[in-house]
Design an enzyme around this catalytic site. Structure first.
Site, mmCIF file in Angstrom:
data_model
loop_
_atom_site.group_PDB
_atom_site.id
_atom_site.type_symbol
_atom_site.label_atom_id
_atom_site.label_comp_id
_atom_site.label_asym_id
_atom_site.label_seq_id
_atom_site.Cartn_x
_atom_site.Cartn_y
_atom_site.Cartn_z
ATOM 1 N N LYS A 1 39.776 23.636 49.944
ATOM 2 C CA LYS A 1 39.530 22.233 49.601
ATOM 3 C C LYS A 1 39.702 22.077 48.094
ATOM 4 O O LYS A 1 38.960 22.654 47.309
ATOM 5 C CB LYS A 1 38.122 21.819 50.028
ATOM 6 C CG LYS A 1 37.790 20.360 49.719
ATOM 7 C CD LYS A 1 36.392 20.027 50.214
ATOM 8 C CE LYS A 1 36.025 18.591 49.917
ATOM 9 N NZ LYS A 1 34.658 18.255 50.387
ATOM 10 N N LYS B 1 42.776 20.993 52.644
ATOM 11 C CA LYS B 1 42.472 19.605 52.288
ATOM 12 C C LYS B 1 42.721 19.401 50.798
ATOM 13 O O LYS B 1 42.223 20.208 50.010
ATOM 14 C CB LYS B 1 41.019 19.293 52.633
ATOM 15 C CG LYS B 1 40.578 17.868 52.311
ATOM 16 C CD LYS B 1 39.109 17.654 52.635
ATOM 17 C CE LYS B 1 38.684 16.238 52.267
ATOM 18 N NZ LYS B 1 37.248 15.999 52.514
#
Length: 310
Positions: free
Chosen positions: A180, A233
């Site tokens: 992320k 992400k």
């Protein structure tokens, strides 16, 4: 002929629709920066899951927006918290729908950070993991099928896995936000979830965008700690990371088509600058072509409606 020889396809069954669920009914309704996306009450979320189910979208990712926030995210691990109530009611109404609960603290802290802040203003990794574990157990007891830690704290996957197993929740999967990045594409989400940091930023615990090898190390660590699914992400600017993860690991790979990516397409389409449906189809197939098994996207419902019967 083109359809017959097509190399990659997006299946509705591999899409996950995020849902924002609020305790305050007055806060429900349209999200200005995400046209077409709403916040729901628990009852509204159950209704929306019914609509998604009818279209074949049978996986949802829950984000809770509580009434009460404090420094230690206590409303996050409340057994009767907003996500816990929503999960129970969704599973009662639609037992076959896969309920995934995002596990983080940013929506529940008054400072907006994903972790517990110590007296020096730094994120206390271990104290944060304790809160995540405590919350994960309340999610499991509420009937959540998959727990998705998104905080990027070190060691949280193993701690959650151990705690779940000790409570006989071995069947509950962990979908780790493994790579992320500290991205500029999260802005609309922070409005939707009321989770903007009140000071500083999240670079001390989210990844530096230029780094690829670090992402693979983070993914490998999460798999070693017990992650059943790993995630990259955002998606659009990180397709190379999705591809690298697919080529390096056998574990299922998820990608999150985040709010900023959604809002860019929506804004351009509303201005008549692009053809939305074609752009969305290109975008989603790019994730699958890069190697993603699971695509988390705010476009899931619309895509499913347009491709019904395919």
């Amino acid at each position: 002929m083109r359809a017959l020889v097509r190399e990659h396809r997006v299946h509705v069954s591999q899409l996950v629709q995020p849902l924002f669920i609020v305790e305050d009914a007055a806060a429900a309704g349209a999200i200005d920066s995400m046209p077409g996306i709403d916040r729901y009450t628990v009852e509204g979320a159950v209704h929306e899951v019914g609509l998604l189910d009818a279209l074949g979208v049978r996986s949802v990712l829950l984000f809770g927006i509580p009434d009460a926030k404090d420094a230690v995210a206590s409303s996050n691990y409340d057994p009767n918290g907003i996500v816990q109530r929503a999960a129970r009611q969704i599973k009662q109404a639609f037992p076959h729908v896969l309920v995934i609960a995002d596990l983080c603290n940013c929506e529940y802290t008054d400072h907006g950070h994903c972790g517990i802040v110590d007296e020096l203003g730094e994120i206390d990794n271990d104290a944060t993991v304790e809160v995540l574990v405590r919350t994960a157990l309340t999610y499991a007891r509420a009937g959540v099928d998959v727990i998705a830690p998104s905080d990027m704290m070190d060691g949280r996957v193993r701690a959650i896995r151990d705690a779940l197993d000790e409570e006989n929740f071995e069947q509950i999967a962990i979908m780790a936000y493994s790579a992320k990045y500290a991205s500029a594409f999260y802005g609309p989400f922070r409005e939707a979830a009321d989770s903007t940091p009140q000071f500083g930023d999240r670079r001390s615990y989210q990844m530096d965008p230029p780094n690829e090898r670090e992402a693979l190390r983070e993914i490998a660590l999460d798999i070693d700690e017990g992650a059943d699914i790993v995630m990259v992400k955002p998606g659009l600017a990180y397709l190379d990371i999705v591809r690298a993860a697919r080529e390096s690991f056998d574990t299922p790979v998820a990608v999150y088509n985040v709010s900023g990516e959604y809002s860019m397409i929506k804004a351009a389409a509303l201005n008549g600058w692009i053809e939305e449906d074609r752009a969305v189809d290109e975008l989603l197939v790019s994730f699958v072509r890069a190697g993603a098994d699971i695509v988390i996207t705010y476009f899931a419902k619309d895509f499913a409606a347009r491709h019904a019967g395919e």
